[in-house]
Design a protein around this motif. Structure first.
Motif, PDB file in Angstrom:
ATOM      1  N   LYS A   1     -35.801 -19.032  -0.821  1.00  0.00           N
ATOM      2  CA  LYS A   1     -35.905 -18.682   0.608  1.00  0.00           C
ATOM      3  C   LYS A   1     -36.753 -17.427   0.788  1.00  0.00           C
ATOM      4  O   LYS A   1     -36.599 -16.700   1.763  1.00  0.00           O
ATOM      5  N   ARG A   2     -37.591 -17.122  -0.150  1.00  0.00           N
ATOM      6  CA  ARG A   2     -38.508 -15.968  -0.116  1.00  0.00           C
ATOM      7  C   ARG A   2     -37.776 -14.635  -0.022  1.00  0.00           C
ATOM      8  O   ARG A   2     -38.208 -13.711   0.655  1.00  0.00           O
ATOM      9  N   GLN A   3     -36.628 -14.567  -0.695  1.00  0.00           N
ATOM     10  CA  GLN A   3     -35.807 -13.357  -0.597  1.00  0.00           C
ATOM     11  C   GLN A   3     -35.817 -12.531  -1.886  1.00  0.00           C
ATOM     12  O   GLN A   3     -35.083 -11.563  -1.998  1.00  0.00           O
ATOM     13  N   GLY A   4     -36.641 -12.940  -2.861  1.00  0.00           N
ATOM     14  CA  GLY A   4     -36.607 -12.317  -4.186  1.00  0.00           C
ATOM     15  C   GLY A   4     -36.704 -10.792  -4.158  1.00  0.00           C
ATOM     16  O   GLY A   4     -35.913 -10.095  -4.789  1.00  0.00           O
ATOM     17  N   LYS A   5     -37.659 -10.266  -3.387  1.00  0.00           N
ATOM     18  CA  LYS A   5     -37.912  -8.813  -3.373  1.00  0.00           C
ATOM     19  C   LYS A   5     -36.712  -8.087  -2.755  1.00  0.00           C
ATOM     20  O   LYS A   5     -36.237  -7.093  -3.280  1.00  0.00           O
ATOM     21  N   ARG A   6     -36.231  -8.641  -1.651  1.00  0.00           N
ATOM     22  CA  ARG A   6     -35.102  -8.007  -0.957  1.00  0.00           C
ATOM     23  C   ARG A   6     -33.855  -8.024  -1.847  1.00  0.00           C
ATOM     24  O   ARG A   6     -33.153  -7.028  -1.995  1.00  0.00           O
ATOM     25  N   ILE A   7     -33.608  -9.176  -2.483  1.00  0.00           N
ATOM     26  CA  ILE A   7     -32.433  -9.305  -3.362  1.00  0.00           C
ATOM     27  C   ILE A   7     -32.500  -8.261  -4.468  1.00  0.00           C
ATOM     28  O   ILE A   7     -31.525  -7.574  -4.756  1.00  0.00           O
ATOM     29  N   TYR A   8     -33.687  -8.117  -5.069  1.00  0.00           N
ATOM     30  CA  TYR A   8     -33.807  -7.155  -6.180  1.00  0.00           C
ATOM     31  C   TYR A   8     -33.590  -5.727  -5.676  1.00  0.00           C
ATOM     32  O   TYR A   8     -32.804  -4.967  -6.252  1.00  0.00           O
ATOM     33  N   GLU A   9     -34.284  -5.378  -4.591  1.00  0.00           N
ATOM     34  CA  GLU A   9     -34.214  -3.984  -4.115  1.00  0.00           C
ATOM     35  C   GLU A   9     -32.821  -3.605  -3.619  1.00  0.00           C
ATOM     36  O   GLU A   9     -32.344  -2.498  -3.865  1.00  0.00           O
ATOM     37  N   GLN A  10     -32.175  -4.539  -2.920  1.00  0.00           N
ATOM     38  CA  GLN A  10     -30.881  -4.180  -2.304  1.00  0.00           C
ATOM     39  C   GLN A  10     -29.685  -4.382  -3.218  1.00  0.00           C
ATOM     40  O   GLN A  10     -28.713  -3.635  -3.155  1.00  0.00           O
ATOM     41  N   LYS A  11     -29.722  -5.412  -4.062  1.00  0.00           N
ATOM     42  CA  LYS A  11     -28.520  -5.731  -4.843  1.00  0.00           C
ATOM     43  C   LYS A  11     -28.608  -5.373  -6.316  1.00  0.00           C
ATOM     44  O   LYS A  11     -27.594  -5.096  -6.943  1.00  0.00           O
TER      45      LYS A  11
ATOM     46  N   ARG B   1     -43.237 -26.589   0.631  1.00  0.00           N
ATOM     47  CA  ARG B   1     -42.524 -25.374   0.219  1.00  0.00           C
ATOM     48  C   ARG B   1     -41.923 -24.631   1.415  1.00  0.00           C
ATOM     49  O   ARG B   1     -40.895 -23.970   1.293  1.00  0.00           O
ATOM     50  N   TRP B   2     -42.566 -24.788   2.606  1.00  0.00           N
ATOM     51  CA  TRP B   2     -42.039 -24.113   3.805  1.00  0.00           C
ATOM     52  C   TRP B   2     -40.606 -24.548   4.105  1.00  0.00           C
ATOM     53  O   TRP B   2     -39.836 -23.820   4.737  1.00  0.00           O
ATOM     54  N   MET B   3     -40.221 -25.737   3.605  1.00  0.00           N
ATOM     55  CA  MET B   3     -38.869 -26.240   3.881  1.00  0.00           C
ATOM     56  C   MET B   3     -37.814 -25.509   3.043  1.00  0.00           C
ATOM     57  O   MET B   3     -36.616 -25.692   3.256  1.00  0.00           O
ATOM     58  N   GLY B   4     -38.282 -24.731   2.045  1.00  0.00           N
ATOM     59  CA  GLY B   4     -37.340 -24.021   1.172  1.00  0.00           C
ATOM     60  C   GLY B   4     -36.544 -25.013   0.338  1.00  0.00           C
ATOM     61  O   GLY B   4     -37.001 -26.141   0.084  1.00  0.00           O
ATOM     62  N   PRO B   5     -35.313 -24.637  -0.066  1.00  0.00           N
ATOM     63  CA  PRO B   5     -34.513 -25.509  -0.932  1.00  0.00           C
ATOM     64  C   PRO B   5     -34.241 -26.888  -0.317  1.00  0.00           C
ATOM     65  O   PRO B   5     -33.992 -27.848  -1.023  1.00  0.00           O
ATOM     66  N   MET B   6     -34.331 -27.002   1.016  1.00  0.00           N
ATOM     67  CA  MET B   6     -34.082 -28.276   1.709  1.00  0.00           C
ATOM     68  C   MET B   6     -35.040 -29.380   1.288  1.00  0.00           C
ATOM     69  O   MET B   6     -34.746 -30.566   1.405  1.00  0.00           O
ATOM     70  N   ARG B   7     -36.234 -28.960   0.792  1.00  0.00           N
ATOM     71  CA  ARG B   7     -37.255 -29.964   0.473  1.00  0.00           C
ATOM     72  C   ARG B   7     -36.768 -30.921  -0.611  1.00  0.00           C
ATOM     73  O   ARG B   7     -37.160 -32.072  -0.641  1.00  0.00           O
ATOM     74  N   TYR B   8     -35.884 -30.454  -1.485  1.00  0.00           N
ATOM     75  CA  TYR B   8     -35.366 -31.325  -2.540  1.00  0.00           C
ATOM     76  C   TYR B   8     -34.444 -32.400  -1.964  1.00  0.00           C
ATOM     77  O   TYR B   8     -34.430 -33.529  -2.427  1.00  0.00           O
ATOM     78  N   ASP B   9     -33.651 -32.045  -0.936  1.00  0.00           N
ATOM     79  CA  ASP B   9     -32.750 -33.035  -0.323  1.00  0.00           C
ATOM     80  C   ASP B   9     -33.567 -34.105   0.390  1.00  0.00           C
ATOM     81  O   ASP B   9     -33.288 -35.296   0.296  1.00  0.00           O
ATOM     82  N   TYR B  10     -34.625 -33.647   1.097  1.00  0.00           N
ATOM     83  CA  TYR B  10     -35.487 -34.573   1.823  1.00  0.00           C
ATOM     84  C   TYR B  10     -36.163 -35.535   0.837  1.00  0.00           C
ATOM     85  O   TYR B  10     -36.092 -36.753   0.995  1.00  0.00           O
ATOM     86  N   SER B  11     -36.771 -34.976  -0.223  1.00  0.00           N
ATOM     87  CA  SER B  11     -37.465 -35.829  -1.198  1.00  0.00           C
ATOM     88  C   SER B  11     -36.470 -36.687  -1.975  1.00  0.00           C
ATOM     89  O   SER B  11     -36.785 -37.817  -2.349  1.00  0.00           O
ATOM     90  N   GLY B  12     -35.283 -36.149  -2.220  1.00  0.00           N
ATOM     91  CA  GLY B  12     -34.250 -36.903  -2.931  1.00  0.00           C
ATOM     92  C   GLY B  12     -33.864 -38.146  -2.146  1.00  0.00           C
ATOM     93  O   GLY B  12     -33.753 -39.241  -2.707  1.00  0.00           O
ATOM     94  N   PHE B  13     -33.704 -37.998  -0.854  1.00  0.00           N
ATOM     95  CA  PHE B  13     -33.316 -39.119   0.003  1.00  0.00           C
ATOM     96  C   PHE B  13     -34.431 -40.175   0.029  1.00  0.00           C
ATOM     97  O   PHE B  13     -34.184 -41.367  -0.140  1.00  0.00           O
ATOM     98  N   LYS B  14     -35.681 -39.697   0.183  1.00  0.00           N
ATOM     99  CA  LYS B  14     -36.833 -40.618   0.217  1.00  0.00           C
ATOM    100  C   LYS B  14     -36.949 -41.382  -1.108  1.00  0.00           C
ATOM    101  O   LYS B  14     -37.159 -42.590  -1.127  1.00  0.00           O
ATOM    102  N   THR B  15     -36.781 -40.651  -2.215  1.00  0.00           N
ATOM    103  CA  THR B  15     -36.917 -41.283  -3.539  1.00  0.00           C
ATOM    104  C   THR B  15     -35.790 -42.270  -3.769  1.00  0.00           C
ATOM    105  O   THR B  15     -35.991 -43.342  -4.335  1.00  0.00           O
ATOM    106  N   PHE B  16     -34.586 -41.924  -3.289  1.00  0.00           N
ATOM    107  CA  PHE B  16     -33.458 -42.838  -3.429  1.00  0.00           C
ATOM    108  C   PHE B  16     -33.778 -44.155  -2.709  1.00  0.00           C
ATOM    109  O   PHE B  16     -33.557 -45.241  -3.238  1.00  0.00           O
ATOM    110  N   LEU B  17     -34.326 -44.060  -1.497  1.00  0.00           N
ATOM    111  CA  LEU B  17     -34.628 -45.275  -0.725  1.00  0.00           C
ATOM    112  C   LEU B  17     -35.723 -46.102  -1.409  1.00  0.00           C
ATOM    113  O   LEU B  17     -35.675 -47.322  -1.397  1.00  0.00           O
ATOM    114  N   SER B  18     -36.694 -45.453  -2.032  1.00  0.00           N
ATOM    115  CA  SER B  18     -37.806 -46.197  -2.646  1.00  0.00           C
ATOM    116  C   SER B  18     -37.322 -47.009  -3.868  1.00  0.00           C
ATOM    117  O   SER B  18     -37.869 -48.056  -4.158  1.00  0.00           O
TER     118      SER B  18
END
Ligand SMILES: Nc1ncnc2c1ncn2[C@@H]1O[C@H](COP(=O)(O)OP(=O)(O)OP(=O)(O)O)[C@@H](O)[C@H]1O
Ligand SMILES: CCCCCCCCCCCCC/C=C/[C@@H](O)[C@H](CO)NC(=O)CCCCC
Ligand SMILES: [Ca+2]
Length: 507
Positions: A105-115, A267-284
């Protein structure tokens, strides 16, 4: 000394190995002067920061302050604790950190600096931080820097970022030792520089499978206390050319197609892109024809159908470590050619998955192969043969509940030390029988247009990256690298039981 314990005011035992830091404290008289006698005395204090276990394998930093009127006694305690911490030789002092600012979710820098950075500061760990500017930045950089001055390398990102750092480190070790990675039979040099993963990706399967949760603070604490978890690594070759290393999933068919559909554009979809592609691939619902040849892992103990999973201090992984040490003593780095027979399986498959670890992740907390071991020198090869969509769905759903996903007539699982795969298409091409019909009828099976049997190849998904060849040769290298982790700890029902079990472990 690992066996020293302190008893905190909250009545819990903390092993020295789980103390994060000890700090002298300026005692605030006004806040604490509750009793009359205290008004007269000057108080001295020190704070102990330590690991506290929370639910679901989470670790948190907790603290307790001790105070007394005797300055000398207070100094003695702080000195003794600091000296004990100094004696913890497995703790890192200097780390090289790579942050992928675009993973998950493009949070790598924030996660490192804050946590993470505040905890590293508290534990007096010094760091050199590189924020990556492009893919392969971390990998290329690891071939240039003086890696030997660091006690470990930390990657902030997902499985892809880990894979980059692993390729950089393993590749660098082989280069420095004059080992040719293109030789599929070469015995590779172990990498003793540990990698720490601060999860900030989409799947974070490697972190989840080695720690039990994907949580940046937990991972930072495992790095601070200097945990060490060896890890099996598979090398993947095509025609005597090195392609990639894999530690989690090497998947053809279903997981390869998910990745192929999952282009960088999504990639703009973030981690959701795997669920979307997973569903499409399952149907195919595509099948792929091919041949697998494998050598069973006869020397490793355990089976993929075991009910017990690999946990902290796993005795099966310990046995493999011992065997590896004996083998290295006997043969050095020379590769010992296995005499064992090859087994061959031909068929139509929905998915071919080879996993070096369980591949547990938030989507599937028990993973693709729940009894796979992190460091036993073997991989679990899972073959999902042609079946109906409904059966395949039943198989997938079992990754999310307690039912056995291998208990289907169309699923086979083998524990292997190496395997080869050739698709029907490349077999046909190799025997020079180019069927013009295949071209004319496009990508579907000429004989059975409705059977979804793909004449084109699928793609291999190698830890989340695609491979360019479908014909591959894979070999597991036992404990080739090490992580700042300790495997998944047995679940503790409550804190007291947790402390008790740690005491028993240490004694
Ligand atoms: N600065 C950067 N710009 C673009 N890509 C990068 C950069 N730094 C690293 N990468 C690449 O981004 C890819 C994906 O990153 P990462 O693994 O951190 O996240 P993810 O793909 O969301 O998570 P996961 O791999 O767990 O699914 C990596 O393979 C890495 O090579
Ligand atoms: C009806 C519900 C059915 C749900 C079934 C869920 C099964 C999920 C199993 C997930 C296994 C993940 C294996 C890990 C692979 C990683 O090396 C790789 C890189 O991050 N991730 C993916 O390829 C991304 C893979 C994404 C898969 C969705
Ligand atoms: Ca393994």
């Amino acid at each position: 000394n690992q066996c020293c314990w302190i008893l905190t005011s909250q009545n819990c035992f903390v092993p020295i190995s789980e103390i994060i830091a000890v700090e002298e404290r300026e005692f605030n008289k006004k806040q604490r002067n509750i009793g009359r006698w205290q008004k007269m005395a000057k108080l001295h204090a020190f704070t102990v920061y330590y690991v506290k276990r929370a639910r679901n394998h989470r670790w948190r930093c907790s603290d307790v302050t001790f105070w007394c009127v005797d300055e000398h006694l207070c100094n003695q305690w702080t000195q003794a604790l600091k000296e004990s911490l100094e004696m913890q030789k497995s703790r890192p002092k200097q780390l090289l950190v790579y942050i992928n600012p675009y993973g998950g979710k493009r949070q790598g820098k924030r996660i490192y600096e804050q946590k993470v950075a505040p905890l590293f500061n508290l534990a007096s760990i010094s760091t050199d931080v590189v924020i990556t500017e492009h893919a392969n930045h971390a990998k290329d950089n690891l071939f240039e820097v003086n890696i030997y001055k660091y006690d470990g390398v930390v990657c902030v990102g997902g499985d892809g970022m880990f894979s980059e750092v692993m390729h950089g480190l393993i590749g660098r070790m082989q280069k420095d030792s004059g080992i040719d990675q293109n030789n599929p039979k070469a015995s590779l040099v172990q990498c003793n520089i540990r990698i720490g993963i601060i999860p900030a990706g989409s799947t974070d399967c490697i972190c989840y499978s080695t720690v039990g949760i994907s949580d940046p603070v937990t991972s930072a604490l495992h790095i601070i206390v200097g945990d060490c978890q060896p890890l099996d690594v598979s090398s993947v070759h095509h025609n005597n050319t090195f392609l990639k290393y894999s530690v989690s999933l090497l998947g053809y068919g279903f997981y390869g197609d998910i990745l192929k559909d999952n282009s960088e554009k999504k990639r703009w979809m973030g981690p959701m892109r795997y669920d979307y592609s997973g569903f499409k691939t399952f149907l195919s619902h595509h099948y792929y024809e091919g041949t697998i040849a494998y050598q069973p892992a006869k020397r490793t103990h355990g089976s993929p159908r075991d009910k017990e999973s690999c946990r902290t201090g796993c005795y099966i992984c310990k046995k493999s470590e011992k065997q590896l040490a004996e083998q290295t003593k006997e043969h050095g780095l020379k590769h010992e050619e296995g005499e064992e027979e090859w087994k061959v399986i031909k068929g139509k498959f929905l998915a071919i998955n080879a996993v070096n670890m369980s591949c547990a992740c938030p989507r599937s907390p028990k993973g693709l192969s729940p009894a796979a071991h992190l460091a036993d020198g073997s991989a679990d090869l899972i073959l999902v043969r042609k079946c109906s969509r409904f059966d395949f769905l039943r198989y997938l759903v079992r990754h999310t509940n307690q039912d056995d996903q291998f208990d289907f007539p169309f699923v086979d699982v083998y524990r292997v030390k190496c395997f080869q795969f050739t698709s029907k298409l490349s077999e046909d091409n190799e025997s020079n029988v180019m069927d013009i019909g295949k071209k004319r009828f496009g990508q579907f099976c000429r004989d059975h247009p409705a059977c979804c049997c793909n004449i084109v190849n699928s793609t291999w998904n190698c830890d989340g990256e695609t491979l360019d060849s479908s014909a591959i040769e894979v070999r597991v290298h036992c404990q080739l690298m090490k992580l700042f982790a300790r495997g998944i700890e047995e679940n503790c029902k409550d804190e007291a039981a947790c402390s008790q079990s740690s005491i028993e472990q240490l004694l």
